[in-house]
Scaffold this motif. Structure first.
Motif, PDB file in Angstrom:
ATOM      1  N   LEU A  27      30.991  36.631  30.067  1.00  0.00           N
ATOM      2  CA  LEU A  27      32.030  36.926  31.056  1.00  0.00           C
ATOM      3  C   LEU A  27      31.475  37.754  32.216  1.00  0.00           C
ATOM      4  O   LEU A  27      31.819  37.522  33.373  1.00  0.00           O
ATOM      5  CB  LEU A  27      33.205  37.649  30.397  1.00  0.00           C
ATOM      6  N   THR A  28      30.604  38.710  31.910  1.00  0.00           N
ATOM      7  CA  THR A  28      29.995  39.534  32.953  1.00  0.00           C
ATOM      8  C   THR A  28      29.120  38.680  33.862  1.00  0.00           C
ATOM      9  O   THR A  28      29.185  38.791  35.088  1.00  0.00           O
ATOM     10  CB  THR A  28      29.168  40.673  32.319  1.00  0.00           C
ATOM     11  N   GLN A  29      28.302  37.819  33.269  1.00  0.00           N
ATOM     12  CA  GLN A  29      27.447  36.936  34.062  1.00  0.00           C
ATOM     13  C   GLN A  29      28.284  35.997  34.925  1.00  0.00           C
ATOM     14  O   GLN A  29      27.976  35.774  36.095  1.00  0.00           O
ATOM     15  CB  GLN A  29      26.520  36.136  33.146  1.00  0.00           C
ATOM     16  N   TYR A  30      29.349  35.467  34.362  1.00  0.00           N
ATOM     17  CA  TYR A  30      30.234  34.585  35.111  1.00  0.00           C
ATOM     18  C   TYR A  30      30.841  35.329  36.305  1.00  0.00           C
ATOM     19  O   TYR A  30      30.877  34.809  37.424  1.00  0.00           O
ATOM     20  CB  TYR A  30      31.338  34.036  34.195  1.00  0.00           C
ATOM     21  N   SER A  31      31.281  36.553  36.088  1.00  0.00           N
ATOM     22  CA  SER A  31      31.868  37.355  37.167  1.00  0.00           C
ATOM     23  C   SER A  31      30.845  37.631  38.264  1.00  0.00           C
ATOM     24  O   SER A  31      31.167  37.575  39.455  1.00  0.00           O
ATOM     25  CB  SER A  31      32.404  38.672  36.620  1.00  0.00           C
ATOM     26  N   LEU A  32      29.617  37.915  37.875  1.00  0.00           N
ATOM     27  CA  LEU A  32      28.565  38.169  38.857  1.00  0.00           C
ATOM     28  C   LEU A  32      28.245  36.913  39.668  1.00  0.00           C
ATOM     29  O   LEU A  32      28.070  36.978  40.883  1.00  0.00           O
ATOM     30  CB  LEU A  32      27.304  38.689  38.166  1.00  0.00           C
ATOM     31  N   VAL A  33      28.194  35.770  39.021  1.00  0.00           N
ATOM     32  CA  VAL A  33      27.929  34.505  39.712  1.00  0.00           C
ATOM     33  C   VAL A  33      29.065  34.192  40.689  1.00  0.00           C
ATOM     34  O   VAL A  33      28.830  33.779  41.825  1.00  0.00           O
ATOM     35  CB  VAL A  33      27.720  33.352  38.701  1.00  0.00           C
ATOM     36  N   GLU A  34      30.298  34.411  40.250  1.00  0.00           N
ATOM     37  CA  GLU A  34      31.463  34.182  41.121  1.00  0.00           C
ATOM     38  C   GLU A  34      31.412  35.099  42.345  1.00  0.00           C
ATOM     39  O   GLU A  34      31.666  34.665  43.466  1.00  0.00           O
ATOM     40  CB  GLU A  34      32.767  34.393  40.355  1.00  0.00           C
ATOM     41  N   ALA A  35      31.069  36.363  42.137  1.00  0.00           N
ATOM     42  CA  ALA A  35      30.977  37.319  43.245  1.00  0.00           C
ATOM     43  C   ALA A  35      29.869  36.924  44.210  1.00  0.00           C
ATOM     44  O   ALA A  35      30.035  36.992  45.431  1.00  0.00           O
ATOM     45  CB  ALA A  35      30.747  38.730  42.710  1.00  0.00           C
ATOM     46  N   LEU A  36      28.747  36.474  43.671  1.00  0.00           N
ATOM     47  CA  LEU A  36      27.636  36.021  44.507  1.00  0.00           C
ATOM     48  C   LEU A  36      28.029  34.785  45.310  1.00  0.00           C
ATOM     49  O   LEU A  36      27.751  34.699  46.507  1.00  0.00           O
ATOM     50  CB  LEU A  36      26.413  35.728  43.639  1.00  0.00           C
ATOM     51  N   GLN A  90      29.957  40.827  21.740  1.00  0.00           N
ATOM     52  CA  GLN A  90      29.002  41.265  22.756  1.00  0.00           C
ATOM     53  C   GLN A  90      28.507  40.070  23.575  1.00  0.00           C
ATOM     54  O   GLN A  90      28.391  40.158  24.794  1.00  0.00           O
ATOM     55  CB  GLN A  90      27.816  41.994  22.097  1.00  0.00           C
ATOM     56  N   ASN A  91      28.243  38.956  22.909  1.00  0.00           N
ATOM     57  CA  ASN A  91      27.801  37.750  23.612  1.00  0.00           C
ATOM     58  C   ASN A  91      28.883  37.235  24.559  1.00  0.00           C
ATOM     59  O   ASN A  91      28.592  36.831  25.687  1.00  0.00           O
ATOM     60  CB  ASN A  91      27.413  36.652  22.618  1.00  0.00           C
ATOM     61  N   GLU A  92      30.123  37.257  24.098  1.00  0.00           N
ATOM     62  CA  GLU A  92      31.233  36.815  24.949  1.00  0.00           C
ATOM     63  C   GLU A  92      31.374  37.730  26.162  1.00  0.00           C
ATOM     64  O   GLU A  92      31.607  37.273  27.281  1.00  0.00           O
ATOM     65  CB  GLU A  92      32.534  36.752  24.153  1.00  0.00           C
TER      66      GLU A  92
END
Length: 120
Positions: free
Chosen positions: A12-21, A6-8
């Motif tokens: 990954l979700t946070q990383y994807s959101l930062v990349e999209a931003l 779940q942490n991983e």
């Protein structure tokens, strides 16, 4: 093991959101720097916070050196009161005329005419 997975997934979700931003922000900056109009943002004291590339292209002033300087310092003296009133009124009234012709000094101290419009 579930917590680790779940942490991983969260990372990954946070990383994807930062990349999209970041991608969105880069596209927005590219757009702002491609328009042939000066786009600026100022603080409550009228000092310039943000300027797009057209500021330098059209007026010759450095963006870095212009940031923090009041916008009125670049405006022809007889136009200053009208610009201040225009900005104040347009921010207060949604139906106020949102365009004004104004003279700005370029880096050679020459006056150039511009149309000023305010967006909230």
């Amino acid at each position: 093991m579930k917590n680790k997975d779940q942490n991983e997934l969260n990372i990954l979700t946070q990383y994807s959101l930062v990349e999209a931003l970041n991608t969105s922000e880069n596209k927005y900056k590219q757009f702002l720097n491609s328009v042939q109009a000066i786009v600026f943002e100022y603080d409550n004291h009228g000092s310039l916070l943000f300027l797009n590339k057209s500021w330098t292209d059209l007026l010759g002033h450095s963006i870095k050196e212009s940031q923090g300087i009041p916008l009125v310092d670049f405006i022809y003296e007889p136009d200053k009161a009208n610009v201040i009133d225009f900005i104040n009124n347009s921010l207060k009234k949604s139906e106020y005329e949102k365009r004004l012709e104004v003279r700005l000094y370029n880096n050679k101290n020459e006056l150039l005419w511009f149309e000023l419009s305010v967006r909230q």
